[in-house]
Design a protein around this motif. Sequence first.
Motif, PDB file in Angstrom:
ATOM      1  N   GLU A  47     -13.607   4.185 -72.278  1.00 32.13           N
ATOM      2  CA  GLU A  47     -14.516   4.220 -73.415  1.00 32.13           C
ATOM      3  C   GLU A  47     -13.767   3.649 -74.604  1.00 32.13           C
ATOM      4  O   GLU A  47     -12.643   4.053 -74.913  1.00 32.13           O
ATOM      5  CB  GLU A  47     -14.990   5.647 -73.731  1.00 32.13           C
TER       6      GLU A  47
ATOM      7  N   ASN B 247     -20.012   2.631 -77.652  1.00 34.60           N
ATOM      8  CA  ASN B 247     -21.018   3.488 -78.286  1.00 34.60           C
ATOM      9  C   ASN B 247     -21.897   2.677 -79.228  1.00 34.60           C
ATOM     10  O   ASN B 247     -21.400   1.897 -80.042  1.00 34.60           O
ATOM     11  CB  ASN B 247     -20.335   4.596 -79.092  1.00 34.60           C
TER      12      ASN B 247
ATOM     13  N   GLU C 296     -23.265   3.391 -74.456  1.00 41.65           N
ATOM     14  CA  GLU C 296     -23.498   4.839 -74.625  1.00 41.65           C
ATOM     15  C   GLU C 296     -24.405   5.067 -75.822  1.00 41.65           C
ATOM     16  O   GLU C 296     -24.144   4.589 -76.916  1.00 41.65           O
ATOM     17  CB  GLU C 296     -22.166   5.586 -74.840  1.00 41.65           C
TER      18      GLU C 296
ATOM     19  N   ASP D  53     -25.228   9.785 -74.022  1.00 36.29           N
ATOM     20  CA  ASP D  53     -24.050  10.457 -74.576  1.00 36.29           C
ATOM     21  C   ASP D  53     -24.460  11.795 -75.191  1.00 36.29           C
ATOM     22  O   ASP D  53     -25.616  11.970 -75.588  1.00 36.29           O
ATOM     23  CB  ASP D  53     -23.428   9.550 -75.647  1.00 36.29           C
TER      24      ASP D  53
ATOM     25  N   LYS E  44     -23.830  11.959 -69.731  1.00 37.57           N
ATOM     26  CA  LYS E  44     -22.505  12.437 -70.121  1.00 37.57           C
ATOM     27  C   LYS E  44     -22.626  13.853 -70.675  1.00 37.57           C
ATOM     28  O   LYS E  44     -23.242  14.066 -71.713  1.00 37.57           O
ATOM     29  CB  LYS E  44     -21.934  11.497 -71.183  1.00 37.57           C
TER      30      LYS E  44
HETATM   31 MG    MG Z   1     -19.362   8.086 -76.334  1.00 37.28          MG
END
Ligand code: MG
Length: 285
Positions: free
Chosen positions: A59, A118, A150, A180, A201
């Motif tokens: 990530e 993200n 995400e 997320d 997640k």
């Molecule tokens: Mg994230």
Amino acid sequence: HAKEAGRGSYSLYLPTMEGHAPAVLQQEHLLRRAVREQQFVLHYQPQVRVDTGRLHGFEALVRWQHPEQGLVGPDHFIPLAESRGLITAIGRWVLREACRQLRAWHDEGLPQVQVSVNLSAIEFRQRDVVADIEHTLRECGLAPRFLEIEITETALMQHADQTRETLAALRALGVSVTVDDFGTGYSSLAYLKRYPLDKIKVDRSFVIDTPQDADDVAIVTAVVQLARSLQLQSVAEGVENPEQLALLRGLGCDLAQGYGIARPMPAAQALEWMRQQARPVARCG
Ligand code: MG
Ligand code: C2E
Ligand code: MG
Ligand code: MG
């Protein structure tokens, strides 16, 4: 918060983030300059397969290299960036840098790992977001299957028609999508079947007190099972110790990420970590 942003970080908590207090205006001024001068850096946190311990991907997490205050974590400037119209520019930089870095690692003959980036709700709602992503992938010469986006469930809940269109376009492109911070927003579960999604997640707030906290164990168990029933992959974040990893293994959770596996780290260190990760067992704790 300052602690979570990592070592060497500096707390920039601003109580009047939306306001016009001199400190906020000064911070906005500095952030605009940061965008112009690209004073950002990405740290990469490994995500491993729970069953084998093998590296799955990273990530990418953005930090601001503040001229006076050192490394500033995203929780301390993303909200300001969002409210001052700077998030799209920062997000573009993040995406490009993450794709460039991944391509560089692939070129070095490293395992063909993924990277997840993200996207804040504002970026996700941009009309041209998918075209932008496609363009960046092409420029960097990175196949779409290596990129993961995400998005928080709160962002997915807004503007249903547009959300469906964007997710369908990402799916068509071959980019995968992770929900997320699952379980922390206000949402129904209906969107999980309505939208083309790839992973859920589990938010770290549910993971952090397992296995001691029976309620949290129940929640994590339920989310992992829900994901499996919907044929989605499950990712647990905030995995800090071997007991948590063992619990997740027992539950059949697919992927894990957390300080107990590795902290987010600069690209050079992530590369070192990859090279040392020849062992097929996750090192945790
Ligand atoms: Mg994230
Ligand atoms: P997130 O996407 O949920 O990212 C995970 C956060 O949890 C990261 O904080 C990471 O350092 C932290 N974390 C990872 N493992 C552990 C652990 O074992 N224990 C604990 N206590 N924390 C752990 P970070 O880097 O401060 O990022 C915070 C949030 O900022 C992210 O939460 C994400 O929502 C946002 N963010 C980060 N990078 C970007 C970006 O490029 N664009 C946007 N829009 N948001 C970003
Ligand atoms: Mg999260
Ligand atoms: Mg989070």
